[in-house]
Scaffold this motif. Structure first.
Motif, PDB file in Angstrom:
ATOM      1  N   UNK A   1     -16.085  12.875 -26.641  1.00 19.91           N
ATOM      2  CA  UNK A   1     -15.571  13.714 -27.731  1.00 19.91           C
ATOM      3  C   UNK A   1     -15.629  15.190 -27.350  1.00 19.91           C
ATOM      4  N   UNK A   2     -16.737  15.603 -26.750  1.00 16.79           N
ATOM      5  CA  UNK A   2     -16.851  16.995 -26.332  1.00 16.79           C
ATOM      6  C   UNK A   2     -15.838  17.364 -25.267  1.00 16.79           C
ATOM      7  N   UNK A   3     -15.644  16.481 -24.299  1.00 15.68           N
ATOM      8  CA  UNK A   3     -14.666  16.747 -23.237  1.00 15.68           C
ATOM      9  C   UNK A   3     -13.251  16.880 -23.808  1.00 15.68           C
TER      10      UNK A   3
ATOM     11  N   UNK B   1     -27.254   2.752 -27.723  1.00 13.33           N
ATOM     12  CA  UNK B   1     -27.514   4.189 -27.641  1.00 13.33           C
ATOM     13  C   UNK B   1     -26.815   4.809 -26.432  1.00 13.33           C
ATOM     14  N   UNK B   2     -26.731   4.075 -25.321  1.00 13.08           N
ATOM     15  CA  UNK B   2     -26.026   4.579 -24.138  1.00 13.08           C
ATOM     16  C   UNK B   2     -24.537   4.719 -24.423  1.00 13.08           C
ATOM     17  N   UNK B   3     -23.977   3.764 -25.157  1.00 11.62           N
ATOM     18  CA  UNK B   3     -22.567   3.842 -25.550  1.00 11.62           C
ATOM     19  C   UNK B   3     -22.345   5.054 -26.447  1.00 11.62           C
ATOM     20  N   UNK B   4     -23.260   5.272 -27.391  1.00 11.46           N
ATOM     21  CA  UNK B   4     -23.138   6.392 -28.316  1.00 11.46           C
ATOM     22  C   UNK B   4     -23.180   7.721 -27.559  1.00 11.46           C
ATOM     23  N   UNK B   5     -24.077   7.835 -26.607  1.00  7.63           N
ATOM     24  CA  UNK B   5     -24.180   9.084 -25.841  1.00  7.63           C
ATOM     25  C   UNK B   5     -22.897   9.344 -25.040  1.00  7.63           C
ATOM     26  N   UNK B   6     -22.358   8.313 -24.429  1.00  8.25           N
ATOM     27  CA  UNK B   6     -21.090   8.483 -23.686  1.00  8.25           C
ATOM     28  C   UNK B   6     -19.964   8.866 -24.640  1.00  8.25           C
ATOM     29  N   UNK B   7     -20.020   8.357 -25.862  1.00  2.00           N
ATOM     30  CA  UNK B   7     -19.013   8.709 -26.861  1.00  2.00           C
ATOM     31  C   UNK B   7     -19.097  10.191 -27.204  1.00  2.00           C
TER      32      UNK B   7
ATOM     33  N   UNK C   1     -25.012  17.945 -27.120  1.00  2.00           N
ATOM     34  CA  UNK C   1     -25.906  18.920 -27.767  1.00  2.00           C
ATOM     35  C   UNK C   1     -25.619  19.037 -29.264  1.00  2.00           C
ATOM     36  N   UNK C   2     -24.340  19.194 -29.614  1.00  2.00           N
ATOM     37  CA  UNK C   2     -23.978  19.535 -30.987  1.00  2.00           C
ATOM     38  C   UNK C   2     -23.931  18.333 -31.924  1.00  2.00           C
ATOM     39  N   UNK C   3     -23.359  17.223 -31.468  1.00  2.00           N
ATOM     40  CA  UNK C   3     -23.124  16.109 -32.399  1.00  2.00           C
ATOM     41  C   UNK C   3     -24.418  15.560 -32.991  1.00  2.00           C
ATOM     42  N   UNK C   4     -25.436  15.238 -32.201  1.00  2.00           N
ATOM     43  CA  UNK C   4     -26.654  14.684 -32.817  1.00  2.00           C
ATOM     44  C   UNK C   4     -27.427  15.692 -33.666  1.00  2.00           C
ATOM     45  N   UNK C   5     -27.205  16.983 -33.461  1.00  2.00           N
ATOM     46  CA  UNK C   5     -27.937  18.000 -34.210  1.00  2.00           C
ATOM     47  C   UNK C   5     -27.239  18.372 -35.518  1.00  2.00           C
TER      48      UNK C   5
ATOM     49  N   UNK D   1     -24.171  16.860 -36.796  1.00  2.00           N
ATOM     50  CA  UNK D   1     -23.280  15.856 -37.394  1.00  2.00           C
ATOM     51  C   UNK D   1     -24.046  14.551 -37.576  1.00  2.00           C
ATOM     52  N   UNK D   2     -25.190  14.639 -38.221  1.00  2.00           N
ATOM     53  CA  UNK D   2     -26.063  13.482 -38.330  1.00  2.00           C
ATOM     54  C   UNK D   2     -25.462  12.370 -39.184  1.00  2.00           C
ATOM     55  N   UNK D   3     -24.657  12.745 -40.174  1.00  2.00           N
ATOM     56  CA  UNK D   3     -23.984  11.719 -40.973  1.00  2.00           C
ATOM     57  C   UNK D   3     -23.044  10.889 -40.123  1.00  2.00           C
ATOM     58  N   UNK D   4     -22.287  11.558 -39.243  1.00  2.00           N
ATOM     59  CA  UNK D   4     -21.376  10.851 -38.353  1.00  2.00           C
ATOM     60  C   UNK D   4     -22.147   9.971 -37.372  1.00  2.00           C
ATOM     61  N   UNK D   5     -23.270  10.470 -36.888  1.00  2.00           N
ATOM     62  CA  UNK D   5     -24.091   9.687 -35.954  1.00  2.00           C
ATOM     63  C   UNK D   5     -24.593   8.418 -36.629  1.00  2.00           C
ATOM     64  N   UNK D   6     -25.012   8.545 -37.869  1.00  2.00           N
ATOM     65  CA  UNK D   6     -25.493   7.378 -38.617  1.00  2.00           C
ATOM     66  C   UNK D   6     -24.391   6.330 -38.761  1.00  2.00           C
ATOM     67  N   UNK D   7     -23.167   6.773 -39.065  1.00  2.00           N
ATOM     68  CA  UNK D   7     -22.039   5.837 -39.191  1.00  2.00           C
ATOM     69  C   UNK D   7     -21.737   5.173 -37.857  1.00  2.00           C
TER      70      UNK D   7
END
Length: 330
Positions: free
Chosen positions: A118-120, A108-114, A78-82, A84-90
């Protein structure tokens, strides 16, 4: 490593000195504009954040293990893509570079699992003592490699920021070791207090961060002890290790580890922890590394760095979905 690379490579590592954030006097709340702003950030806004951090930490601590971890997975996605967009871009840029043959959907599936991992990791920090206890939640492999290395002398445990790496320290304590760790405190006074308190409770001895931790590390190793250093690292938003196709350099823990091993005769014991399903893990001790004999002191420095990198980089590349520094710049 070719001789030309040795000659043109870096010769000196710039030491990093950790400095605690300044603590302005509370009376600065009534001083000039700049001093008043700094005092307000520290004493008012900072203490509100500290209160929230403590409330969240102890609130999560009261939850069942799977619920606490699951909340983290939701928060990460929920939080990271909203926010932390700079981090998502990197992270997307890194995945394109490191996995050129993967499809966009696969990356994109790898990114979502990441994000989920991170949240866990963040919420599991409140229950790490629970996770690290001997139980069915963590399956350990090849621990005898660490045990045998310790019988021969000092050990440098090389960890990786995969899965939930905080589980490693308590296991070393359980094996009868007294591990010492060098780490950078998180930002925020409450977060730093929580991190220090928890790691000490788990059995870690904390060395000063940065340059000030080198002398204690040498002393511990020369006395036959165990220290823990992570060789995958991000510093100021940039990945220092592993090399990931870049030229070897001295600006990071890869260089520190091989130098400490040379100075003290320590065995390097790499290991990592992977998340399986939810708050369940597998932990692996890789084959120990005894650095090859060198001629003059420092002759093999670059070669040693490449050797250690060759052990940890394939593990990171294989598990990018659980790598904490995926969203740092290469």
């Amino acid at each position: 490593m070719a001789e030309s690379q040795k000659k043109t490579g870096p010769t000196k590592r710039q030491a990093w000195v950790y400095e605690r954030p300044p603590s302005p006097p509370i009376l600065d709340l009534f001083a000039g504009a700049e001093r008043r702003k700094a005092a307000f950030r520290y004493h008012i806004r900072g203490n509100i954040q500290n209160t929230l951090d403590l409330a969240v930490h102890f609130g999560l601590k009261a939850l069942p293990t799977d619920m606490c971890s699951g909340i983290g997975a939701w928060l990460g996605t929920f939080a990271i893509p909203r926010w932390h967009q700079g981090a998502v871009k990197k992270a997307r840029k890194n995945l394109t570079r490191l996995l050129p043959d993967a499809t966009e959907e696969e990356r994109e599936a790898i990114l979502r699992r990441n994000w989920q991992n991170q949240g866990r990791v963040m919420t599991e920090f409140s229950i790490i003592g629970r996770l690290a206890k001997p139980s069915r939640r963590v399956v350990w492999h090849n621990l005898e490699r660490i045990i045998e290395a310790k019988k021969k002398g000092p050990v440098i445990m090389v960890g990786l920021h995969l899965g939930n790496w905080e589980i490693l320290g308590p296991k070393l304590v359980e094996l009868g070791f007294e591990p010492s760790a060098n780490y950078t405190p998180p930002t925020g006074r409450a977060r730093a207090w929580i991190a220090d308190r928890l790691r000490v409770k788990l059995g870690y001895r904390l060395m000063p961060p940065g340059k000030d931790g080198i002398r204690p590390a040498i002393k511990i190793l020369k006395n036959g002890g165990v220290i823990s250093i992570f060789c995958d690292e991000g510093f100021a938003g940039k990945i220092r290790g592993p090399l990931l196709g870049r030229a070897p350099h001295l600006e990071g823990n890869l260089a520190i580890v091989v130098r400490l091993a040379r100075m003290t005769g320590a065995t390097i014991c790499p290991g990592y922890i992977l998340r399986k399903e939810g708050a369940n893990f597998e932990a692996f001790a890789l084959p120990s590394i005894v650095l090859p004999t060198e001629g003059a002191s420092g002759d093999r420095l670059i070669d040693d760095i490449v050797l250690l990198n060759s052990v940890i980089e394939p593990v990171i590349r294989k598990h990018l979905d659980q790598w904490y520094f995926l969203d740092n710049a290469l």
